[in-house]
Enzyme design. Structure first.
Site, PDB file in Angstrom:
ATOM      1  N   CYS A  99       0.807  -1.213   0.000  1.00 55.53           N
ATOM      2  CA  CYS A  99       0.000   0.000   0.000  1.00 55.53           C
ATOM      3  C   CYS A  99       0.845   1.269   0.000  1.00 55.53           C
ATOM      4  O   CYS A  99       1.908   1.311   0.617  1.00 55.53           O
ATOM      5  CB  CYS A  99      -0.892   0.040   1.234  1.00 55.53           C
ATOM      6  N   ARG A 146       5.008   0.220  -5.932  1.00 55.98           N
ATOM      7  CA  ARG A 146       4.914  -0.593  -4.722  1.00 55.98           C
ATOM      8  C   ARG A 146       3.967  -1.774  -4.899  1.00 55.98           C
ATOM      9  O   ARG A 146       4.005  -2.718  -4.126  1.00 55.98           O
ATOM     10  CB  ARG A 146       4.425   0.276  -3.547  1.00 55.98           C
ATOM     11  N   TRP A 189      -2.936  -2.657  -1.606  1.00 55.50           N
ATOM     12  CA  TRP A 189      -2.538  -4.007  -1.997  1.00 55.50           C
ATOM     13  C   TRP A 189      -3.284  -4.930  -1.038  1.00 55.50           C
ATOM     14  O   TRP A 189      -2.974  -4.985   0.150  1.00 55.50           O
ATOM     15  CB  TRP A 189      -1.018  -4.153  -1.850  1.00 55.50           C
ATOM     16  N   ASN A 214      -1.416   1.641   5.772  1.00 56.43           N
ATOM     17  CA  ASN A 214      -0.510   0.638   5.199  1.00 56.43           C
ATOM     18  C   ASN A 214      -0.051  -0.244   6.360  1.00 56.43           C
ATOM     19  O   ASN A 214       0.469   0.268   7.343  1.00 56.43           O
ATOM     20  CB  ASN A 214       0.687   1.339   4.538  1.00 56.43           C
ATOM     21  N   GLY A 215      -0.267  -1.554   6.237  1.00 56.77           N
ATOM     22  CA  GLY A 215       0.134  -2.464   7.312  1.00 56.77           C
ATOM     23  C   GLY A 215      -0.981  -3.442   7.613  1.00 56.77           C
ATOM     24  O   GLY A 215      -1.929  -3.572   6.825  1.00 56.77           O
ATOM     25  N   GLU A 219      18.253 -16.690  -9.124  1.00 55.37           N
ATOM     26  CA  GLU A 219      17.838 -15.320  -9.425  1.00 55.37           C
ATOM     27  C   GLU A 219      17.269 -15.232 -10.856  1.00 55.37           C
ATOM     28  O   GLU A 219      16.261 -14.556 -11.083  1.00 55.37           O
ATOM     29  CB  GLU A 219      19.019 -14.351  -9.231  1.00 55.37           C
ATOM     30  N   LYS A 221      13.446 -14.010 -11.601  1.00 51.52           N
ATOM     31  CA  LYS A 221      13.137 -12.884 -12.506  1.00 51.52           C
ATOM     32  C   LYS A 221      12.098 -13.318 -13.535  1.00 51.52           C
ATOM     33  O   LYS A 221      11.152 -12.606 -13.822  1.00 51.52           O
ATOM     34  CB  LYS A 221      14.389 -12.462 -13.264  1.00 51.52           C
ATOM     35  N   GLU A 247       8.647 -13.774 -11.866  1.00 55.27           N
ATOM     36  CA  GLU A 247       8.068 -12.485 -11.464  1.00 55.27           C
ATOM     37  C   GLU A 247       7.544 -11.710 -12.664  1.00 55.27           C
ATOM     38  O   GLU A 247       6.460 -11.162 -12.634  1.00 55.27           O
ATOM     39  CB  GLU A 247       9.142 -11.604 -10.811  1.00 55.27           C
ATOM     40  N   HIS A 274      17.404 -36.315  -9.114  1.00 57.58           N
ATOM     41  CA  HIS A 274      16.638 -36.756  -7.947  1.00 57.58           C
ATOM     42  C   HIS A 274      15.197 -36.257  -8.029  1.00 57.58           C
ATOM     43  O   HIS A 274      14.574 -35.965  -7.011  1.00 57.58           O
ATOM     44  CB  HIS A 274      17.324 -36.280  -6.666  1.00 57.58           C
ATOM     45  N   LYS A 277       6.594  -4.116  -4.302  1.00 58.81           N
ATOM     46  CA  LYS A 277       8.020  -3.771  -4.212  1.00 58.81           C
ATOM     47  C   LYS A 277       8.492  -3.780  -2.764  1.00 58.81           C
ATOM     48  O   LYS A 277       9.581  -4.223  -2.455  1.00 58.81           O
ATOM     49  CB  LYS A 277       8.227  -2.379  -4.810  1.00 58.81           C
TER      50      LYS A 277
HETATM   51  C1  G6P Z   1       9.738  -8.211  -3.037  1.00 58.43           C
HETATM   52  C2  G6P Z   1      10.309  -7.679  -4.337  1.00 58.43           C
HETATM   53  C3  G6P Z   1      11.614  -8.407  -4.670  1.00 58.43           C
HETATM   54  C4  G6P Z   1      12.585  -8.256  -3.513  1.00 58.43           C
HETATM   55  C5  G6P Z   1      11.975  -8.731  -2.192  1.00 58.43           C
HETATM   56  C6  G6P Z   1      12.818  -8.317  -1.013  1.00 58.43           C
HETATM   57  O1  G6P Z   1       9.290  -9.509  -3.185  1.00 58.43           O
HETATM   58  O2  G6P Z   1       9.386  -7.858  -5.377  1.00 58.43           O
HETATM   59  O3  G6P Z   1      12.189  -7.837  -5.845  1.00 58.43           O
HETATM   60  O4  G6P Z   1      13.748  -8.982  -3.793  1.00 58.43           O
HETATM   61  O5  G6P Z   1      10.693  -8.136  -1.980  1.00 58.43           O
HETATM   62  O6  G6P Z   1      12.750  -6.918  -0.894  1.00 58.43           O
HETATM   63  P1  G6P Z   1      13.844  -6.027  -0.206  1.00 58.43           P
HETATM   64  O7  G6P Z   1      13.334  -4.631  -0.334  1.00 58.43           O
HETATM   65  O8  G6P Z   1      13.922  -6.481   1.226  1.00 58.43           O
HETATM   66  O9  G6P Z   1      15.132  -6.239  -0.920  1.00 58.43           O
END
Ligand code: G6P
Length: 608
Positions: free
Chosen positions: A2, A27, A75, A101-102, A481, A485, A488, A504, A603
């Site tokens: 949020c 966000r 959100w 937010n929270g 990673e 990506k 996501e 396995h 985010k």
């Molecule tokens: C979310 C974002 C990711 C990020 C993760 C950790 O899931 O979409 O891109 O790696 O949070 O966020 P931070 O701000 O703690 O790196």
């Protein structure tokens, strides 16, 4: 998650709020709304879906005149995304409006208590409870009601609050959710993050947990929960508003991929002095470094993957045992931390709820916590004992790229520093590492040249159902990673596996034409992974290999090869990740996905 924006001042509030909310779109959200005081009462508009729906509904804010207001992008956590559940929320009489937010953890108990007293709820949200509870305690004094509510609610919150009989005031409070306050000649602001208000002011105050902010058109006052006044110093934001704009790129993500050479340079250069690594902010004496028994790395998402790469590096280079944990697991697993252990928390936003809690647990257990953080003044930055900032600037796209690259650099520097102090490597070896690190910005720049090739290759996989990533050692961390990506950004199902673990189980999923991305940058593991490539090839897989220039014989086994420049084996993640970022980006673009704001993602994950 949020986003909150509030404004009170000389100008019309609604356009400022809409503009600020647009800056917070990164966000992640699923509905938006705002409430404006029009001189007589608080008027509200809200809508599920994109912010544009609210812009259209309010005619760009024209239908909500007034110079004080609060806005929100939601959100969904409690209650589906809908017009009704969108914020702002009100008390039943419509005289108190809030954005939140929270998560209010005890909202059910509070709701029952309020319902028993005759309060009727409209939405499914935890937030509405706060609005009604404010009403319950309100006797004409906003401060009194706010502090009483703060004593009753449990959980996390950043709140923007308006009382219709105090039209010249906005109140804000926070606990474990981000909230900044800004001031300009034209008025005062609250926001979840700096980009929301950077167009209007660079003068910002960071609020601490359990503080109350009172904003009027002319000024800001800060109070403790006991209503005692606090003096706060303003911080001037140095970075430019343009840094949070797309600057001609189709997506923030693409822009941020391209910014990586600069980001790496900015993070690296200030810590290299006369050919040596100087980490002034480390906060560990040489004696403490020598006495280190263990390092714990705690993070989420991509930052967790940086942790995995770092484990391979620190253990091999500095010979210190490293445990890496996903923060949401770490916080509940009762870790065996001992005084003198070092805990490193890695976070771009500095607000990730689980990572923040991991930090707090570690501190309670007597460990020193080093934060690797991108957002200056964020909760993790303020609560960690020491902070090594990543100088990536604002990262807007939800999926991280440049912050990930900057985090890697800090961890390389740290590993070399620890290894040198403990005598695990010689000064000459450290100097050789530094030489390689210095080449990285240029080498990453060079890799920008693989964009077109990766685009063409990605176009073939726009319809893919499953894509697998394999590698060993650091190549496994890179695979994790790369796979994240892809998931996501493009919503293609993908898994990353240690190459040796394939047989396995997951090899049963390999079918004719399944794409397997194999990462081979570790010389001593190269032949081993080649064997795994052969295994998947013989089950019909199509293999794209990412390897180092010079390994041309791979073309005998792989169907498609992407080369990265030569670097030390410890630093290959910084290079190999670039083609994988482009690959994910173009699969997503090909599928028409919302690249910068993937569905369901946020985010800054400020709830656990
Ligand atoms: C979310 C974002 C990711 C990020 C993760 C950790 O899931 O979409 O891109 O790696 O949070 O966020 P931070 O701000 O703690 O790196």
């Amino acid at each position: 998650m949020c986003g909150i924006v509030g404004y009170i001042g000389k100008k019309q509030a609604a356009p400022i709020i809409l503009d600020g909310l647009a800056k917070l779109e990164y966000r992640g959200y699923d509905s938006a709304g705002m409430a404006i005081f029009d001189g007589e009462s608080i008027k509200m508009m809200k809508s599920a879906g994109r912010l544009q729906a609210l812009v259209d509904l309010s005619h760009g804010g024209d239908l909500l005149p007034g110079t004080a207001g609060i806005g929100h992008t939601r959100w969904a956590t409690h209650g589906k995304p809908s017009d009704l559940n969108a914020h702002p929320h009100f008390n039943t009489r419509g005289t108190i409006s809030i954005v939140h937010n929270g998560i209010i953890e005890n909202y059910q108990a509070l709701k029952l208590m309020l319902e028993a007293k005759g309060y009727v709820f409209q939405s499914e949200t935890d937030t509405e409870v706060v609005a009604q509870l404010l009403d319950f305690y309100y006797r004409g004094n906003p401060m009194e009601a706010v502090t009483k509510v703060m004593h009753r609610v449990e959980g996390s919150y950043a709140l923007g609050i308006m009382f219709s009989d105090h039209p010249d005031e906005i109140y804000a409070v926070r606990k474990s959710s981000p909230l900044i306050v800004g001031q300009s000649e034209e008025g005062c602001f609250i926001a979840s993050d700096v980009p929301a208000i950077l167009k209007y002011t660079r003068t910002v105050f960071y609020t601490d947990d359990q503080e109350i902010v009172k904003l009027t058109a002319d000024g800001i006052e800060f109070f403790t929960v006991d209503e005692e006044k606090i003096e706060k110093e303003a911080v001037t934001i140095e970075w430019d508003a343009n840094a949070a704009e797309k600057g001609g790129y189709e997506h923030f993500l693409l822009k941020e991929i391209y910014e990586q050479p600069e980001t790496v340079d900015k993070t690296l250069s200030p810590r290299l002095k006369d050919g040596r690594i100087v980490i002034e902010e480390l906060g560990l004496t040489d004696e403490e470094i020598k006495a280190l028994r263990k390092i714990y790395i705690v993070a989420c998402g991509s930052a967790y993957h940086v942790g995995i790469t770092s484990k391979y590096i620190i253990e091999e280079m500095a010979r210190i045992p490293v445990e890496v944990d996903v923060a949401s697991e770490f916080r509940y697993r009762n870790p065996i931390l001992m005084e003198g252990d070092l805990v490193i928390v890695i976070s771009q936003s500095g607000e990730t709820a689980d990572t923040l809690e991991g930090l707090r647990i570690s501190k309670r257990l007597g460990c020193k916590v080093l934060g690797i953080v991108n957002v200056v003044g964020s909760s993790i930055a303020r609560e960690a004992d020491n902070v090594m900032y990543t100088w990536a600037g604002p990262e807007i796209s939800v999926a991280t790229t440049k912050a990930y690259s900057a985090q890697l650099i800090n961890m390389y520097l740290l590993a070399i520093k620890l290894a040198t102090v403990r005598g695990a490597i010689s000064d000459a070896k450290a100097a050789a590492f530094i030489k390689e690190l210095n080449k990285l910005p240029e080498q990453i720049e060079l890799l920008m040249g693989c964009k077109e090739r990766m685009q063409k290759f990605a176009n073939r996989y726009v319809g893919a159902q499953d894509i697998y990533f394999i590698g060993r050692g650091i190549d496994y961390a890179i695979s994790l990673e790369g796979s994240l990506k892809l998931k996501e950004l493009s919503y293609v199902h993908s898994e990353a596996y240690p190459a040796g673990e394939l047989k396995h189980g997951p090899i049963s999923l390999i079918d004719k034409g399944t794409l397997v991305v194999a990462v081979l940058t570790q010389e001593e593991l190269y032949q081993k992974t080649i064997s795994n490539i052969v295994e998947v090839k013989s089950r019909g897989a199509f293999v794209m290999a990412v390897t180092t220039v010079g390994n041309e014989e791979i073309e005998k086994v792989a169907d498609y090869v992407v080369y990265i420049p030569q670097t030390d084996k410890f630093f290959t993640d910084s290079l190999a990740i670039v083609p994988l970022q482009f690959f994910s980006y173009y699969v997503a673009v090909g599928k028409g996905c919302d690249v910068d704001k993937p569905r369901n993602l946020a985010k800054s994950v400020t709830v656990e």
